[in-house]
Design an enzyme around this catalytic site. Sequence first.
Site, short mmCIF file in Angstrom:
data_model
loop_
_atom_site.label_atom_id
_atom_site.label_comp_id
_atom_site.label_asym_id
_atom_site.label_seq_id
_atom_site.Cartn_x
_atom_site.Cartn_y
_atom_site.Cartn_z
N GLU A 40 0.83 -1.22 0.00
CA GLU A 40 0.00 0.00 0.00
C GLU A 40 0.87 1.27 0.00
O GLU A 40 1.88 1.32 0.72
CB GLU A 40 -0.85 -0.01 1.28
CG GLU A 40 -1.80 1.16 1.43
CD GLU A 40 -2.52 1.19 2.78
OE1 GLU A 40 -1.96 0.69 3.79
OE2 GLU A 40 -3.64 1.72 2.84
N LYS A 112 -9.72 2.11 -2.00
CA LYS A 112 -9.89 1.56 -0.64
C LYS A 112 -11.22 2.02 -0.05
O LYS A 112 -11.52 3.23 -0.04
CB LYS A 112 -8.71 2.03 0.22
CG LYS A 112 -8.67 1.47 1.62
CD LYS A 112 -7.39 1.96 2.33
CE LYS A 112 -7.22 1.40 3.73
NZ LYS A 112 -5.99 1.91 4.38
N CYS A 147 -5.33 -3.00 3.13
CA CYS A 147 -4.95 -2.73 4.52
C CYS A 147 -6.14 -2.81 5.50
O CYS A 147 -6.63 -3.89 5.77
CB CYS A 147 -4.22 -1.39 4.60
SG CYS A 147 -3.20 -1.22 6.10
N1 LIG Z 1 -3.21 1.33 8.35
C1 LIG Z 1 -4.36 0.69 8.09
O1 LIG Z 1 -4.97 0.93 7.05
C2 LIG Z 1 -4.91 -0.33 9.02
C3 LIG Z 1 -4.36 -0.48 10.39
O2 LIG Z 1 -3.35 0.10 10.76
C4 LIG Z 1 -5.11 -1.38 11.29
O3 LIG Z 1 -4.64 -1.68 12.38
O4 LIG Z 1 -6.20 -1.82 10.91
#
Ligand SMILES: NC(=O)CC(=O)C(=O)O
Length: 265
Positions: A40, A112, A147
């Site tokens: 990402e 996202k 993520c």
């Molecule tokens: N950084 C993110 O997008 C997600 C993250 O840190 C989490 O713990 O969930």
Amino acid sequence: MRASLIQFGVDPQESVDSRRQRAASLVREQSGADLVVLPELWTVGAFAYESFAAEAERAADGPTHEAMSKAARDAGVWLHAGSIPERGADGGLYNTSLVFTPEGELAATYRKIHRFGFDQGEAVLMSAGADLVTVALPGTTLGLATCYDLRFPELFRGLVDAGAQTLVIPAGWPARRLAHWTLLAKARAVENQAYVLACGTGGSHAGVPQAGHSIVVDPWGEVLAEAGEDEEVLTVELDEEKVAAVREQFPALKDRRLGLRTPGA
Ligand SMILES: NC(=O)CC(=O)C(=O)O
């Protein structure tokens, strides 16, 4: 199918353009793979909030598009080029993943859906995507997520309902929540009877130490490969028949009960 996950680090001393060139050369080194995955927001760093707008680019004709399209073509691989800060035609800023064919064509973009930050950072700086995205490759269908999306199982069910067999999750996940990362990656694989390719970042982004630990989990929940904390390339062989075999031998997805009654309704 051979997949390579490039766990890329973002050195604050390195320019964005140098990162692009370095990522492109790492992709070219994976010419024996069928699919290559980057993490990402690797052009800027996942927590480098002040760089999101400054380094935002168009998904379809920006400098990362150009570099990654060429790298995919040179290597002859399907390339999930991770995500970039995208300036949309509507003026919004999105955390957008780019997928290229081995000919260097842009096959798909994914914005996202779940923004991280609880009223800070990405959650206020970026706009949210609203569309589930799958990409049909020879032998498998990818389902795209990014993520923080990993925490939302309903998104992955939607992808599976749309035909996804391999769930690809570029991330910039902080080291302090490493336990969640590996647990959630395994859970998404087991509950969806799908491959999970979760590609993280190494080093530290804007002072936030990154978890690394990119991980590949098979549809039975077995970990096929897991990285350490630094830059690393994970290469795994995926059995294209395994998703169908697991779903047939242990058909839990068929036992879903949709439309359950809500108390008091
Ligand atoms: N950084 C993110 O997008 C997600 C993250 O840190 C989490 O713990 O969930």
